[in-house]
Design a protein around this motif. Sequence first.
Motif, PDB file in Angstrom:
ATOM      1  N   SER A  91       0.551  -1.586  -0.171  1.00 59.12           N
ATOM      2  CA  SER A  91      -0.017   0.221   0.012  1.00 59.12           C
ATOM      3  C   SER A  91       0.978   1.127   0.139  1.00 59.12           C
ATOM      4  O   SER A  91       0.779   2.660  -0.572  1.00 59.12           O
ATOM      5  CB  SER A  91      -0.670   0.240   1.200  1.00 59.12           C
ATOM      6  OG  SER A  91       0.210  -0.003   2.191  1.00 59.12           O
ATOM      7  N   ARG A  92       1.766   0.942   0.804  1.00 61.37           N
ATOM      8  CA  ARG A  92       2.991   2.174   0.834  1.00 61.37           C
ATOM      9  C   ARG A  92       3.259   2.913  -0.931  1.00 61.37           C
ATOM     10  O   ARG A  92       3.558   4.161  -0.718  1.00 61.37           O
ATOM     11  CB  ARG A  92       4.173   2.117   1.180  1.00 61.37           C
ATOM     12  CG  ARG A  92       4.776   3.887   1.124  1.00 61.37           C
ATOM     13  CD  ARG A  92       6.085   2.826   2.282  1.00 61.37           C
ATOM     14  NE  ARG A  92       5.740   2.824   3.391  1.00 61.37           N
ATOM     15  CZ  ARG A  92       6.129   1.670   4.686  1.00 61.37           C
ATOM     16  NH1 ARG A  92       6.953   0.452   4.115  1.00 61.37           N
ATOM     17  NH2 ARG A  92       5.840   1.591   5.823  1.00 61.37           N
ATOM     18  N   GLY A  93       3.618   1.839  -1.662  1.00 63.94           N
ATOM     19  CA  GLY A  93       3.730   2.462  -3.555  1.00 63.94           C
ATOM     20  C   GLY A  93       2.601   2.453  -3.900  1.00 63.94           C
ATOM     21  O   GLY A  93       2.648   3.867  -4.654  1.00 63.94           O
TER      22      GLY A  93
ATOM     23  N   LEU B 144       0.363   4.351  -2.474  1.00 64.72           N
ATOM     24  CA  LEU B 144       0.228   5.674  -2.143  1.00 64.72           C
ATOM     25  C   LEU B 144       0.832   6.479  -2.457  1.00 64.72           C
ATOM     26  O   LEU B 144       0.458   7.924  -2.312  1.00 64.72           O
ATOM     27  CB  LEU B 144      -0.260   5.801  -0.334  1.00 64.72           C
ATOM     28  CG  LEU B 144      -1.692   4.980  -0.155  1.00 64.72           C
ATOM     29  CD1 LEU B 144      -2.011   4.465   1.996  1.00 64.72           C
ATOM     30  CD2 LEU B 144      -3.170   5.255   0.245  1.00 64.72           C
ATOM     31  N   GLU B 145       2.113   6.337  -2.279  1.00 64.13           N
ATOM     32  CA  GLU B 145       2.883   7.204  -3.026  1.00 64.13           C
ATOM     33  C   GLU B 145       2.997   7.304  -4.237  1.00 64.13           C
ATOM     34  O   GLU B 145       3.548   8.170  -4.836  1.00 64.13           O
ATOM     35  CB  GLU B 145       4.324   6.345  -2.466  1.00 64.13           C
ATOM     36  CG  GLU B 145       4.729   7.041  -0.355  1.00 64.13           C
ATOM     37  CD  GLU B 145       5.725   6.613  -0.645  1.00 64.13           C
ATOM     38  OE1 GLU B 145       6.888   5.999  -1.018  1.00 64.13           O
ATOM     39  OE2 GLU B 145       6.488   6.247   0.470  1.00 64.13           O
ATOM     40  N   GLY B 146       2.243   6.807  -4.935  1.00 65.04           N
ATOM     41  CA  GLY B 146       2.488   6.988  -6.738  1.00 65.04           C
ATOM     42  C   GLY B 146       1.659   8.262  -7.221  1.00 65.04           C
ATOM     43  O   GLY B 146       1.098   8.912  -6.345  1.00 65.04           O
ATOM     44  N   SER B 147       1.342   7.623  -8.529  1.00 67.91           N
ATOM     45  CA  SER B 147       0.367   8.840  -8.857  1.00 67.91           C
ATOM     46  C   SER B 147      -0.953   8.475  -8.342  1.00 67.91           C
ATOM     47  O   SER B 147      -1.502   8.174  -7.307  1.00 67.91           O
ATOM     48  CB  SER B 147       0.081   8.277 -10.275  1.00 67.91           C
ATOM     49  OG  SER B 147      -0.031   7.163 -10.224  1.00 67.91           O
ATOM     50  N   ARG B 148      -2.339   9.559  -8.140  1.00 70.54           N
ATOM     51  CA  ARG B 148      -3.495   9.344  -7.780  1.00 70.54           C
ATOM     52  C   ARG B 148      -4.253   8.733  -7.840  1.00 70.54           C
ATOM     53  O   ARG B 148      -4.495   7.858  -9.161  1.00 70.54           O
ATOM     54  CB  ARG B 148      -3.948  10.700  -8.590  1.00 70.54           C
ATOM     55  CG  ARG B 148      -4.595  11.954  -7.716  1.00 70.54           C
ATOM     56  CD  ARG B 148      -5.146  12.435  -8.612  1.00 70.54           C
ATOM     57  NE  ARG B 148      -6.418  13.140  -9.209  1.00 70.54           N
ATOM     58  CZ  ARG B 148      -7.724  13.343  -8.439  1.00 70.54           C
ATOM     59  NH1 ARG B 148      -7.437  13.919  -7.371  1.00 70.54           N
ATOM     60  NH2 ARG B 148      -8.920  13.095  -8.413  1.00 70.54           N
TER      61      ARG B 148
END
Length: 76
Positions: free
Chosen positions: A16-18, A20-24
């Motif tokens: 989920s970190r990936g 949430l940090e990624g694009s919208r």
Amino acid sequence: MEAEQIHCGREVLTQSRGLLEGSRLGKVELRFVASRFHECLADTLRVAESRGIRLGVEDPRPDDNMEELADSEAEA
């Protein structure tokens, strides 16, 4: 069983970190992440309560509404 639940929780956090940090994120992705967080938190609480019971520790503030909350979330 506890080890599997803890492992699952770690995987959800990592993945989920990936997200949430990624694009919208869209509604579908956010709903997926929120659902997985909900599942993992419920598992974590079960593990903590189970360990507390085995240690003879009683919950100082039992939350009778937890089952109702879980049931209402499952229906939604």
